[in-house]
Motif scaffolding. Structure first.
Motif, short mmCIF file in Angstrom:
data_model
loop_
_atom_site.label_atom_id
_atom_site.label_comp_id
_atom_site.label_asym_id
_atom_site.label_seq_id
_atom_site.Cartn_x
_atom_site.Cartn_y
_atom_site.Cartn_z
N GLU A 67 2.69 1.56 -3.38
CA GLU A 67 1.80 2.06 -4.42
C GLU A 67 1.53 3.55 -4.24
O GLU A 67 1.48 4.31 -5.21
N ARG A 68 1.38 3.97 -3.01
CA ARG A 68 1.13 5.38 -2.71
C ARG A 68 2.33 6.24 -3.11
O ARG A 68 2.18 7.29 -3.75
N ASN A 128 0.83 -1.20 0.00
CA ASN A 128 0.00 0.00 0.00
C ASN A 128 0.87 1.26 0.00
O ASN A 128 0.63 2.19 -0.77
N GLN A 129 1.91 1.29 0.85
CA GLN A 129 2.79 2.46 0.90
C GLN A 129 3.59 2.56 -0.38
O GLN A 129 3.81 3.66 -0.90
N GLY A 141 2.59 6.33 -6.93
CA GLY A 141 1.59 7.25 -7.48
C GLY A 141 1.96 8.71 -7.28
O GLY A 141 1.68 9.56 -8.14
N LEU A 142 2.60 9.01 -6.17
CA LEU A 142 3.00 10.38 -5.85
C LEU A 142 4.23 10.81 -6.66
O LEU A 142 4.29 11.94 -7.16
N ALA A 169 3.37 11.47 3.07
CA ALA A 169 3.67 10.14 2.52
C ALA A 169 4.75 9.41 3.33
O ALA A 169 4.73 8.19 3.42
N THR A 215 3.68 16.49 1.50
CA THR A 215 2.68 15.48 1.83
C THR A 215 3.07 14.75 3.11
O THR A 215 4.15 14.95 3.65
#
Length: 168
Positions: free
Chosen positions: A7-8, A4-5, A11-12, A69, A67
């Protein structure tokens, strides 16, 4: 790093990397003592210069700081190119290795052989290769499909002429 991290972060960061005409090859987050280390590996058809990595590092750092992130913990950001010994796993890696000598480990279905050959051409199905001759014999042509390749890695050639030298 959790999927999940990962992919995040991808994406960023991928749009910023793409805006520099680079491909985002890898994202790795690891621990180094109390700090975390975020390694970003980028590449392009023409390679990646040190100045490009530095500029991209500043852009990525600004974006990450804007962010949450990376959370509140300290981290170190490293931006680099993949290096000569990285495995060839994507179609674009083989295209970029055209003209280079590559060590292939073939699948069991293909005989599980090891093969060292120069990539002459790449298409959607596979590779046209030139296998160097042994003991004065002439090189031979060979075709392998991507499905026959288990692993592939560029062989370092110290006396190989660079594309830029050949063009000059």
């Amino acid at each position: 790093m959790s999927t999940n991290q990962s992919e995040r972060l991808r994406g960023l960061l991928e749009p910023l990397v793409a805006s520099s005409q680079l491909d985002l090859e890898e994202i790795e987050l690891s621990r180094a003592g109390r700090r975390r280390v975020l390694r970003i590996v980028v590449d392009s058809d023409d390679g990646v210069e040190l100045d490009t990595c530095a500029e991209l590092s500043r852009s990525l750092s600004e974006k990450l700081d804007e962010t949450d992130a990376m959370g509140e913990d300290e981290y170190v950001l490293e931006v680099s190119s993949p290096g000569a010994d990285r495995p060839l796993t994507e179609h674009r890696h083989y295209v970029r290795a055209t003209g280079r000598l590559v060590k292939f480990k073939l699948t069991a279905e293909a005989g599980a052989d090891e093969l060292i050959a120069r990539i002459l051409e790449v298409d959607d199905e596979g590779l046209d290769l030139e296998v160097p001759g042994v003991k004065g014999r002439k090189p031979t042509a060979r075709r392998i499909a991507f499905a026959e390749i288990d692993k592939a890695r560029v062989e370092i050639e110290f006396n190989r002429k660079d594309k830029k030298e050949e063009e000059a």
